[in-house]
Structure formats: structure tokens, C-alpha cells
Design a protein around this motif. Structure first.
Motif, PDB file in Angstrom:
ATOM      1  N   ARG A 143     112.872  60.921  74.863  1.00  0.00           N
ATOM      2  CA  ARG A 143     114.110  60.196  75.091  1.00  0.00           C
ATOM      3  C   ARG A 143     115.224  61.179  75.460  1.00  0.00           C
ATOM      4  O   ARG A 143     115.451  62.154  74.742  1.00  0.00           O
ATOM      5  CB  ARG A 143     114.557  59.429  73.847  1.00  0.00           C
ATOM      6  CG  ARG A 143     113.549  58.429  73.304  1.00  0.00           C
ATOM      7  CD  ARG A 143     113.645  57.106  74.022  1.00  0.00           C
ATOM      8  NE  ARG A 143     113.022  56.032  73.266  1.00  0.00           N
ATOM      9  CZ  ARG A 143     111.728  55.748  73.243  1.00  0.00           C
ATOM     10  NH1 ARG A 143     110.883  56.512  73.917  1.00  0.00           N
ATOM     11  NH2 ARG A 143     111.262  54.730  72.551  1.00  0.00           N
ATOM     12  N   PRO A 144     115.950  60.944  76.552  1.00  0.00           N
ATOM     13  CA  PRO A 144     117.118  61.781  76.826  1.00  0.00           C
ATOM     14  C   PRO A 144     118.233  61.471  75.844  1.00  0.00           C
ATOM     15  O   PRO A 144     118.361  60.340  75.363  1.00  0.00           O
ATOM     16  CB  PRO A 144     117.511  61.386  78.252  1.00  0.00           C
ATOM     17  CG  PRO A 144     116.972  60.006  78.423  1.00  0.00           C
ATOM     18  CD  PRO A 144     115.725  59.929  77.594  1.00  0.00           C
ATOM     19  N   THR A 145     119.024  62.470  75.513  1.00  0.00           N
ATOM     20  CA  THR A 145     120.199  62.266  74.667  1.00  0.00           C
ATOM     21  C   THR A 145     121.441  62.251  75.539  1.00  0.00           C
ATOM     22  O   THR A 145     121.483  62.885  76.597  1.00  0.00           O
ATOM     23  CB  THR A 145     120.320  63.376  73.614  1.00  0.00           C
ATOM     24  OG1 THR A 145     120.373  64.657  74.279  1.00  0.00           O
ATOM     25  CG2 THR A 145     119.146  63.350  72.655  1.00  0.00           C
ATOM     26  N   LEU A 146     122.455  61.535  75.078  1.00  0.00           N
ATOM     27  CA  LEU A 146     123.703  61.416  75.824  1.00  0.00           C
ATOM     28  C   LEU A 146     124.839  61.793  74.886  1.00  0.00           C
ATOM     29  O   LEU A 146     125.270  60.990  74.063  1.00  0.00           O
ATOM     30  CB  LEU A 146     123.873  59.989  76.341  1.00  0.00           C
ATOM     31  CG  LEU A 146     124.996  59.733  77.349  1.00  0.00           C
ATOM     32  CD1 LEU A 146     124.852  60.658  78.558  1.00  0.00           C
ATOM     33  CD2 LEU A 146     124.971  58.285  77.794  1.00  0.00           C
ATOM     34  N   VAL A 177     117.915  55.676  75.766  1.00  0.00           N
ATOM     35  CA  VAL A 177     118.724  56.894  75.777  1.00  0.00           C
ATOM     36  C   VAL A 177     119.437  56.965  74.433  1.00  0.00           C
ATOM     37  O   VAL A 177     120.019  55.977  73.978  1.00  0.00           O
ATOM     38  CB  VAL A 177     119.751  56.888  76.929  1.00  0.00           C
ATOM     39  CG1 VAL A 177     120.622  58.144  76.865  1.00  0.00           C
ATOM     40  CG2 VAL A 177     119.045  56.794  78.273  1.00  0.00           C
TER      41      VAL A 177
END
Length: 348
Positions: free
Chosen positions: A253-256, A194
Motif C-alpha cells: 500500500r502506498p502511504t500519503l 492508500v
């Protein structure tokens, strides 16, 4: 090309690849690879000398072997093979460069010096120009991490050039290097499952493929071709830019997103698990981005990269395998993660 070429940093994959490539040049008689640790890969027909460039012994190596071309590749942002520490990397970058340049200064046979630098010298700041040229001063000098190292390295190289005007000096400022074997700080960041980002910012980024790095080093190390000049300072990057959000989607990929003050805490947490250069300067890059102009690379140095910025990133992404999420579902997942965060920590 000089008859005797010495290359530093050959225990890294990039240094090893360059050593193997430069041996194929027809007018190179001998290639000497130098590093503090033996390489885990073959160096072809090159000679390997185990020597730490932080120590004065490097001067004896240059003198004893009549070296005329030095390619300094031991300027890096991460420890070799996850060994060592950020302090060790900094010592090699800065103290090692000082010792190497001092050795070059005392060795009459040295006639050409090529230094692997980075566009990190420009820093990243909110009032930066849209595009940096080689002569654009940074709005804010880097205060730490790998970015500060390369500022110091280039300062020592300029001093050397003044003291040895008979030596042809070429400084290559590489954008973020990516590829299947890349070990740069940004490659470590993109390998996270992440990606922490700064809320409200979507920086522009540039990349250069490791294959293009090898080729431009070869050009810089040899005699200039007709109509070109390979002495001076050159930005090296692939055509185009990518937004951080685009890069995350292509990786799956997820971003946070986090508020900027919280990102500093995130950086400390990442360093504790082995992401070695998530420094304030790295955070500024992931906030404000950086784009450089490469006109001099093409028109003066005579180099045209094979890979664009997007192409270099695509090859890196293929080597890392699929991310947590298919790109088409990534946006929905990011929204759900952000909505679940406590107030003040981040949101989409």
C-alpha cells in the motif's frame, strides 16, 4: 472452567469462534451465547439467546440459567457488519457493560468474569514511555473514540471487583487484533488502498493474532493452572513491533503523508465513507504509536502467543490480497505522489 459459561458479542466472528472453542473444554456443561442480533455463523452446540446487554433483561438470563462464568467480548471499535453507527457501538460498549456488570453483581452464581479490553487504555502521546506495563498511567487520557470507551469500561469493571470480591476478574488488554476475520479500526485502516500518514512520524505498532485471542480467552475463562494466576489485568500482544512504514510496504500500500493539522480533515473524510473510528485517538496512535510489555502475560497468566507481531500482520496481509504496488516499487511511487501534492498538504 465454569459449568455454565455465558459469552457476549457472539454475532461477531471472534465471539462465535470462542463459543465453539470453549465447548470443547471437558468440564463445561453448557455455553450460552448472547447478542442483540442473531449470528450469521453457527455456534456449535451452544444455546443462543437474543438479548441486548444494554437492557435489564440480561440479569434474568444470568439468573435463570445459573451462569457462573461470564466472558464479555462485546467491547468493540466498529459496528457489526457495517451496520449501526459509532454512537450505537459506544452505547453497547459503555452502557452495555454497565448493565452486564450490574446483572453479574446481583447474580450469586457468577464466580468468574473475563473482559475483552484493549491497550488503547494507555492512549498515545509524545511523552509516552517506550513500553507500557499494566501499572503505567497514561500521559494523556483518551478523549474520544474506542479508546475512551475502554477506559470507561475498565473503570466500571474495577468498581464491580470492589463490590464482588468473591468473583475472579480477568481483564485482557489486547493490542490491535489482526487476522483474516479481524474487524478492528486498524484493520479497516490497513484495508484502504492508500494509507494516510502523519508527516515526519513512523510509529511503532504491536498486533495480536485472532487465534491467540481465542486461546488466551480460554485460559482466562478456566481455573488457573498450577503456577499461574488468571485474575488481574494483562497486556496481550505478539512479540516484537512493526513500524507503520514497514506494515505499508508488506501490504503493498502506498502511504500519503499529511501535515498533522490536515490529518484531522482526512479522518473526517474517511468517516464519511465508512471508516468508523478514525478518531483523534486513532490519529494519535498513527502518530506516536504504542508498545506494551507482556511479561505478566507469560509469567503470571502462563500464555505464550503462537504468532509474533510480524506473523500476525503477515497472516492479515495474506487474507487481504496484494496491494496496489509491489513492495519493491512502493518507495518510488510514494515519492511521486508526495511530489505532486500542493504545498502544505504533504510531502515525502
Amino acid at each position: 472452567m465454569g459449568k455454565v459459561v455465558l459469552v457476549t458479542g457472539v454475532a461477531r466472528q471472534l465471539g462465535g469462534r470462542f463459543v465453539r472453542r470453549v465447548q470443547r473444554e471437558p468440564d463445561v456443561d453448557r455455553v450460552i451465547g448472547v447478542d442483540a442480533v442473531p449470528p450469521g455463523h453457527h455456534l456449535g452446540g451452544a444455546d443462543f439467546i437474543r438479548a441486548d446487554i444494554r437492557h435489564p433483561r440480561i440479569a434474568r438470563v444470568l439468573a435463570e440459567h445459573g451462569v457462573d462464568t461470564v466472558v464479555h467480548m462485546d467491547v468493540n471499535g466498529t459496528p457489526l457488519g457495517k451496520r449501526g453507527s459509532r454512537a450505537t457501538v459506544k452505547e453497547t460498549n459503555v452502557i452495555g457493560t454497565m448493565q452486564l456488570l450490574g446483572a453479574c453483581q446481583k447474580t450469586p452464581s457468577v464466580k468468574r468474569l473475563v473482559v475483552k479490553s484493549s491497550t488503547n487504555v494507555y492512549g498515545s502521546a509524545p511523552r509516552d514511555p517506550a513500553i507500557f506495563t499494566e501499572t503505567t498511567p497514561p500521559k494523556s487520557l483518551p478523549s474520544g473514540g474506542f479508546a475512551k470507551d475502554v477506559v470507561e469500561v475498565e473503570g466500571y469493571v474495577r468498581g464491580f471487583a470492589r463490590r464482588r470480591p468473591d468473583v475472579a476478574v480477568c481483564v485482557l488488554r489486547f493490542a490491535n487484533i489482526l487476522g483474516p476475520c479481524a474487524d478492528s479500526p486498524l484493520a479497516e485502516y490497513f484495508a484502504l488502498p492508500v494509507l494516510p500518514t502523519v508527516l515526519g512520524f513512523d510509529p511503532r505498532l504491536q498486533f495480536v493474532h485472532e487465534d491467540d485471542v481465542i486461546e488466551v480467552l480460554r485460559i482466562a475463562s478456566g481455573e488457573p493452572r498450577r503456577g499461574t494466576l488468571n485474575s488481574g489485568t494483562f497486556n496481550v500482544a505478539g512479540d516484537g513491533v512493526l513500524l507503520l512504514s514497514q506494515a505499508a510496504r508488506r501490504l503493498g500500500r502506498p502511504t500519503l503523508p499529511f501535515f498533522l493539522p490536515t490529518v484531522t480533515w482526512v479522518g473526517s473524510a474517511l468517516r464519511s465513507v465508512g471508516v468508523t473510528d478514525f478518531s483523534p485517538e486513532q490519529i494519535r496512535l498513527l502518530t506516536h504509536g504504542r508498545v506494551v510489555r507482556t511479561t505478566q502475560m507469560r509469567e503470571t497468566l502462563g500464555f505464550d502467543p503462537r504468532y509474533t507481531t510480524a506473523g500476525a500482520f503477515e497472516d492479515y496481509a495474506r487474507s487481504r490480497g496484494p496491494g496496489l504496488l509491489p513492495p519493491e516499487t512502493l518507495a518510488r511511487t510514494v515519492d511521486r505522489i508526495a511530489a505532486a501534492l500542493p504545498a502544505g498538504r504533504g510531502q515525502k
